[in-house]
Design an enzyme around this catalytic site. Sequence first.
Site: not given
Length: 359
Positions: A199, A212
């Site tokens: 990401s 995350y």
Amino acid sequence: MMSMLRKLFRYFIPSFIGTYLLWYLLIPVWFNHFCIICFLSIISWTLAYYFYEMLNQETIDPSGKIVLVTGCDSGFGNQIAYRLDQLGFHVYAGVLFPDDDGAQQLRQKCSKRLRILKMDVTKQEEVDNVVEQIKQSGMPLWALVNNAGVAILVPFDWGNDIDVYRKVFDVNIFGVVRVTKSCMPLLRQSKGRIINVASVCDRLTMTWTGHYCMTKHCVRVFSDVIRRETINSGVKVITLEPAMFPTNMTNFERLRRLREKIFDETHEEIRRVYGKNYMQNFNDIYSKLALMEHKSLDLVINAMINGIVLCHPKLYYRCGNYKDLLVFWAISYLPEILLDCLFDKAFTYCTQGKYKKWN
């Protein structure tokens, strides 16, 4: 924070003047030639890379090759499974819920080459079962797409003990390691591909996304490690770094319900620190951030396909447009003191309910 920035700026001015004077004093012809050579070398290296990429676009033959994709219930996994089936690959689509809508849609619109398999990446026995079925097929495992992931957006101290951290790490990093280790013998035989979905958050740590961001940073590091440790095996490791795309992980309503549940499980003393209005302000701010999502998943899906089918794929695919490059990747190179100041302003907007100024 501002006083620290002012002090930093005071040191910046004499540093800039000093380096400029040093450059000015070292301006003989030989130095100019050295600078020109360095500049042209950088430009030439950049052009050479893009020419290499443009002129080396041979693709592999998909027939008789298996691609294993995790997390095919929805989002990236669901769409890449469909696209790979259209290209002619034998797709083994790992899902959590074989009877839910996502799996049923794949069955209806894909060929018989696609197989839906129950696969929870946190359970070794389910991973072993899928790998065993690939072995029994007699076909080579050409690519593994580590797509399965979860996102929980809450402050670092919410929740009971480390339950939130454990849940996110179990899927996003331990699941990736588990599946990769299990598939590695087959991938060495085929000299295949590993596609790891990281990401933009693996490079830029944003407020409320700590769990995350930590896992996606680990995915990026893991990709670098296995790429370098298996460099002579023929296996290529490709890392994707998507920006914000409309998947189940960014579903606002799901995240809101999950956030409220975790807040209720948080120790009362911590809940008092945040106050009653924090949750509403949190939700309102996130709804504004959600407007930055792309409308389509195509940028990520096309990057995945390139990583699988091109003979010479990139090591990294940063999936986004020029706005993403500016907002996410560019500011990730700012000094940490400036990033802290930037996110402090965002935090103030949330905690003091000033989000309406963003309208």
